[in-house]
Design a protein around this motif. Structure first.
Motif, PDB file in Angstrom:
ATOM      1  N   THR A   1      -0.398  -2.462  -4.834  1.00 16.08           N
ATOM      2  CA  THR A   1       0.414  -3.178  -5.815  1.00 16.08           C
ATOM      3  C   THR A   1       0.581  -4.639  -5.405  1.00 16.08           C
ATOM      4  OG1 THR A   1       1.682  -1.170  -6.296  1.00 16.08           O
ATOM      5  CG2 THR A   1       2.645  -3.258  -6.999  1.00 16.08           C
TER       6      THR A   1
ATOM      7  N   THR B   1      -0.618  -2.412 -10.355  1.00 16.43           N
ATOM      8  CA  THR B   1      -1.031  -1.442  -9.340  1.00 16.43           C
ATOM      9  C   THR B   1      -2.396  -0.877  -9.698  1.00 16.43           C
ATOM     10  OG1 THR B   1       1.266  -0.803  -8.849  1.00 16.43           O
ATOM     11  CG2 THR B   1      -0.481   0.744  -8.200  1.00 16.43           C
ATOM     12  N   ASN B   2      -3.295  -0.839  -8.731  1.00 12.82           N
ATOM     13  CA  ASN B   2      -4.594  -0.198  -8.892  1.00 12.82           C
ATOM     14  C   ASN B   2      -4.779   0.853  -7.809  1.00 12.82           C
ATOM     15  OD1 ASN B   2      -5.358  -1.639 -11.117  1.00 12.82           O
ATOM     16  ND2 ASN B   2      -7.036  -2.744 -10.129  1.00 12.82           N
ATOM     17  N   THR B   3      -5.502   1.901  -8.140  1.00 11.43           N
ATOM     18  CA  THR B   3      -5.853   2.925  -7.162  1.00 11.43           C
ATOM     19  C   THR B   3      -7.284   2.681  -6.692  1.00 11.43           C
ATOM     20  OG1 THR B   3      -4.384   4.551  -8.183  1.00 11.43           O
ATOM     21  CG2 THR B   3      -6.118   5.385  -6.725  1.00 11.43           C
TER      22      THR B   3
ATOM     23  N   ASP C   1      -2.890   3.555  -3.464  1.00  5.90           N
ATOM     24  CA  ASP C   1      -2.383   2.671  -4.521  1.00  5.90           C
ATOM     25  C   ASP C   1      -2.029   1.314  -3.905  1.00  5.90           C
ATOM     26  OD1 ASP C   1      -2.584   4.758  -6.330  1.00  5.90           O
ATOM     27  OD2 ASP C   1      -0.484   5.332  -6.137  1.00  5.90           O
TER      28      ASP C   1
ATOM     29  N   SER D   1      -7.988   7.848  -1.093  1.00  2.00           N
ATOM     30  CA  SER D   1      -7.471   6.953  -2.133  1.00  2.00           C
ATOM     31  C   SER D   1      -6.143   6.349  -1.700  1.00  2.00           C
ATOM     32  CB  SER D   1      -7.300   7.696  -3.462  1.00  2.00           C
ATOM     33  OG  SER D   1      -6.347   8.738  -3.334  1.00  2.00           O
TER      34      SER D   1
ATOM     35  N   ASN E   1       0.997   5.772  -1.179  1.00  2.00           N
ATOM     36  CA  ASN E   1       0.397   7.011  -1.694  1.00  2.00           C
ATOM     37  C   ASN E   1      -1.041   7.209  -1.229  1.00  2.00           C
ATOM     38  OD1 ASN E   1       2.802   7.383  -3.208  1.00  2.00           O
ATOM     39  ND2 ASN E   1       1.990   6.096  -4.839  1.00  2.00           N
TER      40      ASN E   1
ATOM     41  N   TYR F   1       0.852  -1.193   0.000  1.00  2.00           N
ATOM     42  CA  TYR F   1       0.000   0.000   0.000  1.00  2.00           C
ATOM     43  C   TYR F   1       0.888   1.244   0.000  1.00  2.00           C
ATOM     44  CZ  TYR F   1      -4.095  -2.859   1.161  1.00  2.00           C
ATOM     45  OH  TYR F   1      -5.124  -3.783   1.132  1.00  2.00           O
TER      46      TYR F   1
END
Length: 286
Positions: free
Chosen positions: A196, A238-240, A194, A192, A175, A173
């Motif tokens: 990964t 990686t997804n936000t 990010d 929010s 940002n 995890y």
């Protein structure tokens, strides 16, 4: 083979189980509770494994064969010795008719587990009642101060916290961002982060959002789960994830049983469990 009864005292089957484990690369040991140990009129004073099951685990552990412990139970158990000495524990609760197939898929790596604990596992029965969203105390735990809320004889933490679980991959995890530092009582903001997949296998992660109201007109929990999202990530992907917080998440019932959003400071947490989190802050103003 049956090394021991669920709630028995006989060790007659130990040697046969140990001999089988000596000739195996891995010993899969199924332990836990009987189905009639949970439910109405089924109270236990102790939360360790019933009978001589832990003694059987120790006997196999002593020969050095790696153990995978398959746990079948209707309540969180106090398995601190097992957690320290056994490299893999699969929590299956009381599985249904397809439970055997699901367990086999996990053990052989055909599926990647992604469930998360909906309860806390305590270190000992003496910690009960123990839940993640307990109320704040006037003397929160401080390792440097004896006169705070703590245990003298066990660590001041859960064995496995609410929302915890492992996977055949790993997630990082980064940002974390809170879109606003301040907002009104009727406002909204976005949180929010990010996520990964840092491992070598495709996996699913349950991203969890918690808040803490730092000061309220009545006592508030140290954490409250306010959102979660499950996502599937390929290795290296990686997804936000974005959550929205507004009045429906921040309101609570005051001493007059009125549902209100009160001005003040809030902490917000995002992570893979209630303890493994990134932290941010915001303030609600009049």
């Amino acid at each position: 083979m049956k090394g021991a009864e669920i709630d028995g005292s006989s060790e007659e089957g130990f040697q046969e189980a140990v001999s089988a484990a000596q000739n195996a690369d891995v010993a899969v040991m199924v332990v836990g509770e009987a189905r009639n140990m949970s439910g109405e009129a089924s109270v236990r004073a102790h939360l360790d494994l019933p009978g001589v099951q832990q003694d059987l685990l120790k006997a196999v552990h002593e020969i050095g064969t790696p153990i995978v412990m398959v746990l079948m139970n209707g309540r969180p158990l106090a398995i601190e010795w097992e957690a320290r000495h056994i490299p893999a524990i699969l929590e299956t609760w009381f599985a249904g008719t397809e439970g055997g197939n699901a367990i086999a898929d996990i053990l052989f790596g055909d599926d990647n587990p992604s469930g998360k604990l909906p309860v806390i596992f305590p270190r000992t029965a003496g910690m009960i009642p123990y839940f993640y969203n307990h109320k704040m105390t006037g003397r929160p735990f401080d390792p440097n101060n004896s006169y705070t809320s703590r245990y003298l004889d066990v660590e001041n933490s859960a064995l496995f916290p609410f929302g915890f679980a492992l996977s055949y991959t790993s997630f990082e995890y980064q940002n974390m961002n809170v879109s606003r530092d301040t907002m009104g009582v009727a406002g909204t903001l976005q949180v929010s982060v990010d996520v990964t997949n840092t491992g070598e296998r495709t996996g699913e992660e349950v991203v969890q959002l918690y808040i803490r109201d730092m000061v309220g007109s009545v006592t508030r929990p140290v954490k409250e789960l306010k959102g979660f999202e499950k996502m599937r990530l390929e290795p290296g992907q990686t997804n936000t994830v974005t959550f929205e917080l507004g009045p429906k998440h921040l309101a609570y019932y005051n001493i007059d049983m009125e549902k209100v959003v009160e001005p003040g400071d809030f902490n917000v947490f995002v992570g893979g469990s209630s303890e493994d989190v990134l932290e941010g802050r915001f303030t609600i103003v009049e």
